[in-house]
Enzyme design. Sequence first.
Site, PDB file in Angstrom:
ATOM      1  N   GLU A 140      35.807  40.918  38.300  1.00  0.00           N
ATOM      2  CA  GLU A 140      35.034  41.111  39.532  1.00  0.00           C
ATOM      3  C   GLU A 140      35.301  42.492  40.143  1.00  0.00           C
ATOM      4  O   GLU A 140      35.688  42.608  41.302  1.00  0.00           O
ATOM      5  CB  GLU A 140      35.322  39.981  40.524  1.00  0.00           C
ATOM      6  CG  GLU A 140      34.942  38.620  39.967  1.00  0.00           C
ATOM      7  CD  GLU A 140      35.090  37.469  40.959  1.00  0.00           C
ATOM      8  OE1 GLU A 140      35.950  37.548  41.851  1.00  0.00           O
ATOM      9  OE2 GLU A 140      34.325  36.497  40.834  1.00  0.00           O
TER      10      GLU A 140
ATOM     11  N   ASP B 187      35.026  28.147  38.234  1.00  0.00           N
ATOM     12  CA  ASP B 187      35.574  28.734  39.456  1.00  0.00           C
ATOM     13  C   ASP B 187      35.725  27.698  40.575  1.00  0.00           C
ATOM     14  O   ASP B 187      34.929  27.712  41.518  1.00  0.00           O
ATOM     15  CB  ASP B 187      34.663  29.875  39.922  1.00  0.00           C
ATOM     16  CG  ASP B 187      35.284  30.670  41.045  1.00  0.00           C
ATOM     17  OD1 ASP B 187      36.465  30.453  41.334  1.00  0.00           O
ATOM     18  OD2 ASP B 187      34.574  31.505  41.627  1.00  0.00           O
TER      19      ASP B 187
ATOM     20  N   GLU C  83      37.027  26.639  49.499  1.00  0.00           N
ATOM     21  CA  GLU C  83      35.881  27.526  49.307  1.00  0.00           C
ATOM     22  C   GLU C  83      34.623  26.777  48.866  1.00  0.00           C
ATOM     23  O   GLU C  83      33.566  26.922  49.456  1.00  0.00           O
ATOM     24  CB  GLU C  83      36.235  28.606  48.266  1.00  0.00           C
ATOM     25  CG  GLU C  83      35.043  29.468  47.906  1.00  0.00           C
ATOM     26  CD  GLU C  83      35.380  30.564  46.907  1.00  0.00           C
ATOM     27  OE1 GLU C  83      36.535  30.656  46.473  1.00  0.00           O
ATOM     28  OE2 GLU C  83      34.467  31.324  46.560  1.00  0.00           O
TER      29      GLU C  83
HETATM   30  C1  BDP Z   1      36.213  33.216  43.697  1.00  0.00           C
HETATM   31  C2  BDP Z   1      36.042  33.714  45.079  1.00  0.00           C
HETATM   32  C3  BDP Z   1      36.430  35.141  45.258  1.00  0.00           C
HETATM   33  C4  BDP Z   1      37.793  35.391  44.647  1.00  0.00           C
HETATM   34  C5  BDP Z   1      37.814  34.924  43.217  1.00  0.00           C
HETATM   35  C6  BDP Z   1      39.183  35.000  42.566  1.00  0.00           C
HETATM   36  O1  BDP Z   1      34.682  33.532  45.453  1.00  0.00           O
HETATM   37  O2  BDP Z   1      36.394  35.426  46.632  1.00  0.00           O
HETATM   38  O3  BDP Z   1      38.130  36.710  44.716  1.00  0.00           O
HETATM   39  O4  BDP Z   1      37.454  33.583  43.163  1.00  0.00           O
HETATM   40  O5  BDP Z   1      39.774  33.957  42.333  1.00  0.00           O
HETATM   41  O6  BDP Z   1      36.224  31.835  43.757  1.00  0.00           O
HETATM   42  O7  BDP Z   1      39.643  36.078  42.254  1.00  0.00           O
END
Ligand code: BDP
Length: 651
Positions: free
Chosen positions: A267, A346, A374
Amino acid sequence: MTVDPCWLGTQRLPEVTIHASGALAQTIRAELRQTRRIRNDVEVALCTLGRVRETPLWQEVEAALPDEGLGAEGFVVARRGNNLVVAAEAGRGLLYGYFYVLRYFEWMTSEFVVVERPAIAIRMLDHWDNLVPHPRMGAVERGYSGGSIFFRDGRVVADLTRVRGYARLLASIGINAVAINNVNVHAAETRLITEHLPDVSRLAAVFREYGIALYLSVNFAAPMELSDLDTADPLDPRVIRWWSAAVSRVHDVVPDLGGFVVKADSENRPGPHVYDRTHADGANLLARALAPYGGTVFWRCFVYDSHQDWRDRSTDRARAAYDHFIPLDGRFEDNVVLQVKHGPLDFQAREPVSPLLGELQETRFALELQVTQEYTGQQKDLCYLGPWWREILQFDTTGAGGATVADRTKAIVAVSNVGDDANWTGHKLAQSNLYAYGRLAWDPSADPVSLLHEWAAATFAMDDRTRSELVAIMADSWRTYERYTAPLGVGFMVSPGSHYGPSVNGYEYSAWGTYHFADRNGVGVDRTVATGSGFTGQYPEPLAGRYESVYTCPEELLLFFHHVPYDHVLQNGRTVLQQIYDTHFQGYDEVETMLTRWKAIADRFEPVTRENISTRFEGQLANAREWRDQVNTYFYRLSGIPDSERRTIYH
Ligand code: BDP
């Protein structure tokens, strides 16, 4: 603002004597000054094993000692008549023993011996707190409980009282490690290992009082951001030297630093791939820098290409973590722990257990859970996750009576749900998730409903019937949440960005690789080897075969693994479409029932709590209605097939 004491609020002990010295014995002394005494004939003594003979029950304690010893964190509690002794080898064991007695004192019979040792050695919480609030994510990424308890105005808070209260809460449930900053390390947080070090050391000192090691999330490109190096290549000698020097400086002020947490090549975070190096090269660089000080690198396996949609079979996001890390198994230093999210996608409300958790053979790894809600209602909706975590921990990774996730994992990590809200977790009842996480990390076989009883008894002064009613309202709330949100494991029908509330097609045409593939004939993601992405092939037999066949695939995961026609018939005789309608009506109805039951007991709670919980239940009902109606309408319009019960579908 008064701070809610959480589950350390209602417990009491009689007089206690301590036969031990050292920093953690000091902490217990300070604890005892805060804990109100009850009048009771029982005499409680806490001691280290070296001094057990100073207590009346030394024979009972010695007889109970296991051959392999108690370890640094284990303890014995023995009671006979009016004497109760807690004995441990070391300070942390004593502290945990103290909290054990605090928790169970009322239930301990007059003949009682127990030996406790944690099942998992490192039990950690990761904070996604930002030193400087992020323009989109705010002070705490995915935080639903106010601001950060650590940081304000670009600095560590001056008054650490709240942090001390937090450390105390965590120690009371056996947590022994905390990473204080977000895995997405932005410019400001990159400097935690340089200019903010004095402040980091203040935080570490508070956690140290409670036996908790501090970890920092670090930026893989830190050598470039903090010095004039033009590379962060893990094999470049200048970079290697830079990290050694950086770690040595941190160690000077935090001699017992736990280590680093790293999100790399994920990401948009920098990582070793830029230099054509592997995750092993990257992790080993930091591991070698930390090794002289006994530190550990938690290297995250949440790695996938977030710029690429499902272009072909091999780019299924669910496959990514395994595809990246299995070829590297065995190539990591001993002080690397690969941090693996529990599911391949996720933190959805339902996912299969990640195949990495069964298939990594030569590398230490940690299971990663998400306590912050989340994707599970954001501490607006009640969603008690204990039952699910227990299912994950007890998952048989071989499918044939072999090792469970709990047996295999060397550490357990979860994203914290705590912020600076007075009640810590925004929704008062969301405290139960933090509580259950700590207790399951210590004992993965603990019963989630019993944990709820424990938490409720320690949190609210109330009669047994009210407690049982509250527990009954909460116990199945994860399954309720699952019923009114994305169906049958398909996941990701959430509003893009915020991840709260429904948006059935919100991610359907995005680059994130999170699709449900619904069309007029059917829905679900084909991840089979025969015709789909081949993800099922990442599991060993017989699990692979079980997931591969639409007939043996667990139905709660049907749409995660298979694309099926709407008239596909489930074991209960209903079609997939009818199941979607039914579970969505049922989920909503269950929230209505939760609210009604809550209203019947609400006036037994003090006003602030009552208001907090009532407002959130009202919000949850509205959210469940949105989910029900959007999901049902969507599938009704696509398929043209009405609900067999003729309930109202808004369209
Ligand atoms: C996702 C989230 C994000 C996190 C990412 C992570 O949306 O904000 O940075 O995981 O675990 O679920 O790095």
